[in-house]
Design a protein around this motif. Structure first.
Motif, PDB file in Angstrom:
ATOM      1  N   GLN A  52       0.853  -1.251   0.085  1.00  0.00           N
ATOM      2  CA  GLN A  52       0.021   0.008  -0.155  1.00  0.00           C
ATOM      3  C   GLN A  52       0.658   1.357  -0.071  1.00  0.00           C
ATOM      4  O   GLN A  52       1.836   1.349   0.594  1.00  0.00           O
ATOM      5  CB  GLN A  52      -0.796  -0.037   1.275  1.00  0.00           C
ATOM      6  CG  GLN A  52      -1.902   1.097   1.210  1.00  0.00           C
ATOM      7  CD  GLN A  52      -3.054   0.792   2.374  1.00  0.00           C
ATOM      8  OE1 GLN A  52      -2.816  -0.395   3.022  1.00  0.00           O
ATOM      9  NE2 GLN A  52      -3.908   1.627   2.470  1.00  0.00           N
ATOM     10  N   ASP A  54       2.177   5.093   0.654  1.00  0.00           N
ATOM     11  CA  ASP A  54       1.708   5.978   1.727  1.00  0.00           C
ATOM     12  C   ASP A  54       0.874   7.105   1.238  1.00  0.00           C
ATOM     13  O   ASP A  54       0.711   7.501   0.176  1.00  0.00           O
ATOM     14  CB  ASP A  54       3.135   7.000   2.258  1.00  0.00           C
ATOM     15  CG  ASP A  54       4.118   5.877   2.693  1.00  0.00           C
ATOM     16  OD1 ASP A  54       3.724   4.778   3.149  1.00  0.00           O
ATOM     17  OD2 ASP A  54       5.233   6.411   2.860  1.00  0.00           O
ATOM     18  N   LYS A  55      -0.053   7.520   2.114  1.00  0.00           N
ATOM     19  CA  LYS A  55      -0.927   8.513   1.726  1.00  0.00           C
ATOM     20  C   LYS A  55      -0.257   9.808   2.428  1.00  0.00           C
ATOM     21  O   LYS A  55       0.473   9.884   3.409  1.00  0.00           O
ATOM     22  CB  LYS A  55      -2.197   8.595   2.684  1.00  0.00           C
ATOM     23  CG  LYS A  55      -3.099   7.339   2.492  1.00  0.00           C
ATOM     24  CD  LYS A  55      -3.715   7.544   1.185  1.00  0.00           C
ATOM     25  CE  LYS A  55      -4.644   6.600   0.670  1.00  0.00           C
ATOM     26  NZ  LYS A  55      -5.236   6.713  -0.752  1.00  0.00           N
ATOM     27  N   LEU A  84     -10.176   4.109   5.620  1.00  0.00           N
ATOM     28  CA  LEU A  84      -8.795   3.508   5.221  1.00  0.00           C
ATOM     29  C   LEU A  84      -8.575   2.386   6.466  1.00  0.00           C
ATOM     30  O   LEU A  84      -8.964   2.544   7.564  1.00  0.00           O
ATOM     31  CB  LEU A  84      -7.542   4.779   5.374  1.00  0.00           C
ATOM     32  CG  LEU A  84      -7.736   5.656   4.158  1.00  0.00           C
ATOM     33  CD1 LEU A  84      -6.760   6.604   4.280  1.00  0.00           C
ATOM     34  CD2 LEU A  84      -7.693   4.811   2.773  1.00  0.00           C
ATOM     35  N   THR A  88      -2.515   1.702   7.467  1.00  0.00           N
ATOM     36  CA  THR A  88      -2.161   2.764   6.351  1.00  0.00           C
ATOM     37  C   THR A  88      -1.063   3.637   6.906  1.00  0.00           C
ATOM     38  O   THR A  88      -1.165   4.059   8.114  1.00  0.00           O
ATOM     39  CB  THR A  88      -3.421   3.520   6.050  1.00  0.00           C
ATOM     40  OG1 THR A  88      -4.490   2.681   5.439  1.00  0.00           O
ATOM     41  CG2 THR A  88      -3.121   4.537   5.056  1.00  0.00           C
ATOM     42  N   SER A  89      -0.241   3.789   6.350  1.00  0.00           N
ATOM     43  CA  SER A  89       1.090   4.802   6.704  1.00  0.00           C
ATOM     44  C   SER A  89       0.678   6.180   6.083  1.00  0.00           C
ATOM     45  O   SER A  89       0.497   6.269   4.834  1.00  0.00           O
ATOM     46  CB  SER A  89       2.451   4.359   6.287  1.00  0.00           C
ATOM     47  OG  SER A  89       2.359   4.137   5.091  1.00  0.00           O
ATOM     48  N   PHE A 115      -4.665   5.679  13.647  1.00  0.00           N
ATOM     49  CA  PHE A 115      -3.465   5.601  12.806  1.00  0.00           C
ATOM     50  C   PHE A 115      -2.072   5.668  13.574  1.00  0.00           C
ATOM     51  O   PHE A 115      -1.938   6.676  14.357  1.00  0.00           O
ATOM     52  CB  PHE A 115      -3.648   6.561  11.795  1.00  0.00           C
ATOM     53  CG  PHE A 115      -4.724   6.463  10.461  1.00  0.00           C
ATOM     54  CD1 PHE A 115      -4.535   4.926   9.999  1.00  0.00           C
ATOM     55  CD2 PHE A 115      -5.541   7.168  10.766  1.00  0.00           C
ATOM     56  CE1 PHE A 115      -5.791   5.009   8.919  1.00  0.00           C
ATOM     57  CE2 PHE A 115      -6.826   6.755   9.796  1.00  0.00           C
ATOM     58  CZ  PHE A 115      -6.653   5.830   9.196  1.00  0.00           C
TER      59      PHE A 115
END
Length: 127
Positions: A52, A54-55, A84, A88-89, A115
């Motif tokens: 996945q 990174d956001k 999400l 998730t990072s 998160f």
């Protein structure tokens, strides 16, 4: 009593200790040179990679917040992030001139949504 000086010195224990120390140094030197311990990972025939990306959250001086290039508000950031997965990072890129409160507001939203993989991007100072 025997007052004669010792004519010989037994160096075998000294040599044994030095060989052990040399072995330890050589073993750790190979790990340091490689940077990691080499291992062969197991393989599967049908491996699914769930990589996945990174956001990215960007904070500008004007107070704007961008999530992956799309401008959002603090409330809409929470709405988009709630869907999400928790692993998730996030990568936060903040201008150095922003108000600290803006940074805290964004990290607080991420903390409330549980998160834990959050990083802040920095730049090396020129030498």
């Amino acid at each position: 009593m025997d007052d004669e000086p010792i004519g010989t010195l037994n160096v075998i224990p000294f040599v044994d200790i030095m060989l052990v120390l040399l072995t330890i140094v050589l073993m750790t030197a190979s790990f340091i040179a490689a940077g990691r311990i080499p291992i062969a990972l197991p393989q599967t025939a049908h491996a699914e990679t769930n990589k996945q990306k990174d956001k990215t959250i960007e904070l500008t001086v004007g107070g704007a917040i961008y999530l992956d290039g799309e401008q959002v508000t603090k409330d809409s950031l929470a709405e988009k992030a709630i869907d999400l997965p928790p692993e998730t990072s996030f990568l936060i890129r903040a201008d150095r001139e922003i108000r600290f409160q803006q940074f805290i507001d964004v990290t607080d939203v991420l903390k409330q949504l549980k998160f834990t993989r959050v990083a802040v991007q920095t730049q090396n100072a020129a030498k």
